[in-house]
Design an enzyme around this catalytic site. Structure first.
Site, short mmCIF file in Angstrom:
data_model
loop_
_atom_site.label_atom_id
_atom_site.label_comp_id
_atom_site.label_asym_id
_atom_site.label_seq_id
_atom_site.Cartn_x
_atom_site.Cartn_y
_atom_site.Cartn_z
N ARG A 182 0.82 -1.20 0.00
CA ARG A 182 0.00 0.00 0.00
C ARG A 182 0.86 1.26 0.00
O ARG A 182 2.07 1.21 0.24
CB ARG A 182 -0.92 0.02 1.23
CG ARG A 182 -0.15 -0.04 2.56
CD ARG A 182 -1.07 0.03 3.76
NE ARG A 182 -0.33 -0.09 5.01
CZ ARG A 182 -0.72 0.43 6.16
NH1 ARG A 182 -1.85 1.13 6.22
NH2 ARG A 182 -0.01 0.29 7.26
N THR A 242 11.52 3.65 9.39
CA THR A 242 11.16 3.00 8.13
C THR A 242 11.61 3.82 6.93
O THR A 242 11.38 5.04 6.89
CB THR A 242 9.64 2.78 8.06
OG1 THR A 242 9.25 1.93 9.15
CG2 THR A 242 9.24 2.14 6.74
N LYS A 300 11.83 -0.93 3.33
CA LYS A 300 10.69 -1.58 2.67
C LYS A 300 11.06 -1.93 1.23
O LYS A 300 11.53 -1.07 0.47
CB LYS A 300 9.48 -0.65 2.67
CG LYS A 300 8.94 -0.33 4.05
CD LYS A 300 8.14 -1.49 4.63
CE LYS A 300 7.41 -1.08 5.89
NZ LYS A 300 6.59 -2.19 6.43
N ASP A 333 12.05 -5.35 5.14
CA ASP A 333 10.66 -5.76 5.28
C ASP A 333 10.08 -5.94 3.89
O ASP A 333 9.89 -4.97 3.15
CB ASP A 333 9.86 -4.72 6.06
CG ASP A 333 8.46 -5.21 6.40
OD1 ASP A 333 8.11 -6.33 5.99
OD2 ASP A 333 7.72 -4.47 7.07
N GLU A 369 12.07 -9.46 7.21
CA GLU A 369 10.73 -9.60 7.76
C GLU A 369 9.72 -10.04 6.70
O GLU A 369 9.63 -9.44 5.63
CB GLU A 369 10.30 -8.25 8.35
CG GLU A 369 8.92 -8.24 8.98
CD GLU A 369 8.62 -6.91 9.65
OE1 GLU A 369 7.46 -6.72 10.07
OE2 GLU A 369 9.53 -6.06 9.75
N ASP A 411 5.92 -11.78 10.58
CA ASP A 411 5.05 -10.67 10.99
C ASP A 411 3.60 -11.05 10.71
O ASP A 411 2.88 -11.49 11.60
CB ASP A 411 5.44 -9.38 10.27
CG ASP A 411 4.55 -8.20 10.65
OD1 ASP A 411 3.82 -8.31 11.64
OD2 ASP A 411 4.60 -7.16 9.97
N LYS A 425 2.80 -7.27 17.30
CA LYS A 425 2.12 -6.00 17.10
C LYS A 425 0.79 -6.05 17.83
O LYS A 425 0.03 -7.00 17.67
CB LYS A 425 1.89 -5.71 15.61
CG LYS A 425 3.16 -5.40 14.83
CD LYS A 425 2.85 -5.15 13.37
CE LYS A 425 4.12 -4.81 12.58
NZ LYS A 425 3.85 -4.70 11.12
N ASP A 462 10.57 -1.54 16.90
CA ASP A 462 10.16 -0.93 15.62
C ASP A 462 8.87 -0.16 15.88
O ASP A 462 7.78 -0.58 15.51
CB ASP A 462 9.96 -2.02 14.56
CG ASP A 462 9.38 -1.47 13.26
OD1 ASP A 462 9.72 -0.33 12.90
OD2 ASP A 462 8.59 -2.19 12.61
#
Length: 370
Positions: free
Chosen positions: A24, A135, A162, A190, A218, A243, A267, A321
């Site tokens: 996204r 990030t 990312k 990630d 990740e 994750d 999380k 994180d």
């Protein structure tokens, strides 16, 4: 201290730069805020992000579900009965983790206020200072290098990069970032489920052959691909972290029993609140596995809860994180957690330590009972 009402509001903060992943692209931190009122005049704050591509939850679904299925059961309950309240929240509906998390955060906030102590002390005690990564959104190489340079200039020494939308370009991105910043920072990747198992092994073996040392990778594969995670972990030296594959205590046990991953990312929005997050931290301790505490793209209300947990469970949670609020142009929450570059400082105020919230927008029909 009894629960008498639940109110809802929205909080929206523009980001410094768009947040881009393989799943996204977002330009704002947008939280649904849950405010629980009591007969003693105290209020507790909780919040949840809208992450339909990860948890399946939207703000409208969270609001509707709480008002229809959970709030009616909470009215009149005593905050001192924390475990009973959390069990009720967890058993009221299947899944809907973000709604449960928002409610639990507000209840834990009130629990701290009931006993006039910061949450991290009630959960076991720990340091009031933490250090987070930041990030780096997926983009063209020059933009990512520029973002890395800015982060380093702000004092960050752990970069969470990312990737996951183009395998070959991902490899080149990581090589360039490592060449530019690998000697002064730790680098976490990630992939956000953007590769398959064979692509991951190919990419990581390629990077390892170029002496690229990563702290972890990740969730490289789809959330239900436990066999893929195990396939990767058995073939690369780089630690692999789950994750989106690790929502529940049951999933965490399955992953660790199969030696499918090296690290579990906790999380609060995935676990459905602090009670299950604590359970998962305890499970990883039994398996002597590493943990990271992470967050969605969310503001400092929910992140405060995660930070208090990380402090109290520091022996299990060795990686932080929690940069969500730091990505915003400002933080409207007064008290709670304070961000200064990579440093997070917990308030010694009771509960989450939140004093007030600026720019909070009440939802007109967002009060229960009506």
């Amino acid at each position: 201290m009894k629960i008498t009402a639940i109110r809802f509001a929205k909080l929206k903060v523009p980001l410094v730069t768009p947040f881009k992943t393989a799943l996204r692209e977002v330009s704002f931190i947008e939280d649904l805020v849950v405010i629980i009122e009591t007969d003693k005049g105290e209020i507790g704050y909780g919040a949840a992000a809208s992450t339909p591509v990860i948890t399946g939850d939207t703000h409208q679904s969270i609001l509707s579900l709480i008002k229809q299925f959970i709030a009616p059961k909470l009215l009149g309950m005593e905050i001192e009965n924390l475990n009973q309240i959390c069990q009720l929240i967890q058993s009221s509906v299947v899944a809907n983790y973000s709604a449960k998390a928002a409610l639990e955060l507000a209840v834990y906030d009130l629990w701290g206020k009931l006993y006039q102590a910061p949450l991290y002390k009630l959960l076991g005690g720990g340091s009031k200072t933490l250090r987070t990564d930041i990030t780096i959104s997926v983009d063209n190489i020059d933009k990512m290098l520029s973002d890395c340079a800015l982060a380093v200039s702000q004092g960050f020494d752990i970069l969470k990069v990312k990737i996951g939308n183009d395998l070959q370009q991902d490899i080149e991105r990581v090589k360039a970032i490592y060449q530019g910043f690998g000697q002064q920072t730790k680098i976490r990747l990630d992939v956000n489920q953007g590769w398959d198992a064979k692509q991951t092994v190919f990419a990581l073996q390629k990077l390892e052959s170029h002496n690229v040392e990563l702290e972890l990778v990740e969730q490289p594969v789809k959330s239900d691909d436990f066999k893929g995670l195990k396939y990767i972990t058995e073939r690369v030296n780089t630690p692999i972290m789950a994750d989106e594959s690790a929502f529940s205590p049951k999933q965490v046990i399955q992953l660790l029993e199969q030696n499918a991953v090296d690290i579990i990312n906790i999380k609060v929005m995935k676990t459905g609140g602090l009670s299950r997050a604590i359970e998962i931290a305890n499970i990883t301790a039994q398996y002597q596995a590493q943990c990271m505490i992470g967050c969605m793209l969310e503001g400092s209300i929910a992140v405060a809860g995660a930070a208090h947990l990380a402090s109290a469970k520091a022996q299990q949670i060795s990686k932080i994180d929690l940069d969500g609020p730091a990505l915003g142009q400002y933080d409207p929450v007064q008290g709670g957690v304070e961000f200064n570059g990579p440093a997070i400082t917990l308030s010694d105020g009771p509960g989450l330590g939140i004093k007030s919230i600026d720019t909070l927008q009440p939802i007109n029909d967002g009060v229960w009972p009506l």
